[in-house]
Scaffold this active site. Sequence first.
Site, PDB file in Angstrom:
ATOM      1  N   LYS A   1       0.850  -1.205   0.000  1.00  0.00           N
ATOM      2  CA  LYS A   1       0.000   0.000   0.000  1.00  0.00           C
ATOM      3  C   LYS A   1       0.879   1.246   0.000  1.00  0.00           C
ATOM      4  O   LYS A   1       1.799   1.379   0.810  1.00  0.00           O
ATOM      5  CB  LYS A   1      -0.880   0.034   1.253  1.00  0.00           C
TER       6      LYS A   1
HETATM    7  C1  E4P Z   1      -8.181  -0.208   3.993  1.00  0.00           C
HETATM    8  O1  E4P Z   1      -7.320  -0.581   3.256  1.00  0.00           O
HETATM    9  C2  E4P Z   1      -8.113   1.006   4.813  1.00  0.00           C
HETATM   10  O2  E4P Z   1      -6.946   1.049   5.536  1.00  0.00           O
HETATM   11  C3  E4P Z   1      -9.313   1.114   5.678  1.00  0.00           C
HETATM   12  O3  E4P Z   1     -10.466   0.664   5.002  1.00  0.00           O
HETATM   13  C4  E4P Z   1      -9.473   2.483   6.262  1.00  0.00           C
HETATM   14  O4  E4P Z   1     -10.671   2.518   6.937  1.00  0.00           O
HETATM   15  P1  E4P Z   1     -10.987   3.557   8.089  1.00  0.00           P
HETATM   16  O5  E4P Z   1     -11.605   4.757   7.460  1.00  0.00           O
HETATM   17  O6  E4P Z   1     -11.947   2.804   8.953  1.00  0.00           O
HETATM   18  O7  E4P Z   1      -9.700   3.855   8.798  1.00  0.00           O
END
Ligand code: E4P
Length: 221
Positions: free
Chosen positions: A83
């Site tokens: 990521k």
């Molecule tokens: C996924 O890859 C993200 O890190 C995640 O969905 C972020 O979600 P949040 O808004 O609950 O932190």
Amino acid sequence: MEIFLDTANIDEIKRFASIGIINGVTTNPALIAKEGKNFRDVVNEICSIIDGPVSAEVISKDFKNMIEEARKISKIHKNIVVKIPATEDGYKALSIVAKEGIKTNFTIVYTANQALLAAKLGATYVSPFIGRLDANSTSGNNLIQEMATIYKNYNFNTKILAASMRNVIYVKEAALAGAHTATIPPDVLAQMMNNELTNVALDGFLKLWYELDESKREYFN
Ligand code: E4P
């Protein structure tokens, strides 16, 4: 639609993997930190449980270190998807590591233009943060529709990974809007499997069944 579990919690990953409904896992630095364990150990353990894409995120903000981290993280396991956040340095890192064949999840995306650029640079997945966008008075679902149209118009292979899913309605709407994948927190995924009316109907069927004389209930032999 691919279903990923949005957590670094090993018990939750084992729980849903054993049901057979998850294709992969996404983590981020906050989710890993919540588990209080070593990054590499957690990622390794996740990869040993789930035979599918596992997203793990770089933590540097400058592109040189992002690239170094991406290379290291990608070597942890063949299923790793690195990521990279949607910053200027992030695009720069993406363009280099994508050419090296590293699978990527371009993350923290809030606009169709960010998604377009990431696809042009060869991102494997792009993660629009739907719940956070809605919380900021902008339709996250419209963003998925826009991304789906753009990716179709130009035949991009990049997958839309709907992230920041707050409840079951988010997942349904992401699926209808054309997301290829959704990453879902464990509590939301659990809710997706269940409906109160299913339990009511089943209890009704079994109540009548057990009222039947025991001698008439044998049917497996
Ligand atoms: C996924 O890859 C993200 O890190 C995640 O969905 C972020 O979600 P949040 O808004 O609950 O932190």
